[in-house]
Motif scaffolding. Sequence first.
Motif, PDB file in Angstrom:
ATOM      1  N   SER A 195     -12.271 -30.107   1.700  1.00 47.32           N
ATOM      2  CA  SER A 195     -11.113 -29.782   0.876  1.00 47.32           C
ATOM      3  C   SER A 195     -11.580 -29.520  -0.555  1.00 47.32           C
ATOM      4  O   SER A 195     -12.038 -30.427  -1.243  1.00 47.32           O
ATOM      5  N   TRP A 196     -11.454 -28.293  -0.987  1.00 45.74           N
ATOM      6  CA  TRP A 196     -11.864 -27.944  -2.347  1.00 45.74           C
ATOM      7  C   TRP A 196     -10.957 -28.599  -3.374  1.00 45.74           C
ATOM      8  O   TRP A 196     -11.385 -28.917  -4.485  1.00 45.74           O
ATOM      9  N   THR A 197      -9.720 -28.862  -3.016  1.00 45.46           N
ATOM     10  CA  THR A 197      -8.813 -29.557  -3.923  1.00 45.46           C
ATOM     11  C   THR A 197      -9.305 -30.979  -4.151  1.00 45.46           C
ATOM     12  O   THR A 197      -9.320 -31.467  -5.283  1.00 45.46           O
TER      13      THR A 197
END
Length: 185
Positions: A142-144
């Motif tokens: 998850s880049w978030t």
Amino acid sequence: MTVSHTQGFTPMLAELPPNTDLKAILRDLADNHVAAPKGREQDGLAEIVAGARDHGIDLNIVVVPGNPGIEANLRDLATEVGKEEHGTVVVFSDDWIGTWSDTYARARLEWAEDKSKYHGPERTEQAAQTLVNRLEAPEGISWTLIAGVLTAGLVAIIVGLYFVKSRRAAATAPVESDADREPVA
């Protein structure tokens, strides 16, 4: 006199690969969720489809001979089949793949397609299994979450440096004695 330069967008009609009979493909999919040209063995692909369906992937595979003029024709065919069959539709040509799904996002489909292209007509089963394996793989990182952790780390470093700097400044500040003070008149 006023001139209007507005222009309407008209979507292009889906263009299927040459010599494609959509009704024949849909009939061929009915028995084992695989449609392939006459003379092409379907058993291996049917096993891959059955395995994918056992793992929750509502998969249909279509094989077309050769490569169409453009790769987008395969996606158009997958879309047309998907309107009838639903789930995830994969169309293989000799070297290309077109996909459509009401389950997976386009980015995920294209990620799965990447390792499944350019296998040639004799290795369609290998390409199909590779695509299924990638669809079954857990979602990527998850880049978030990564951005949040990095931002929190940066804030912690800044607060820590401010704390260290303020303590250092307090420790090195000169202490005034009563003798150093000027008399107030």
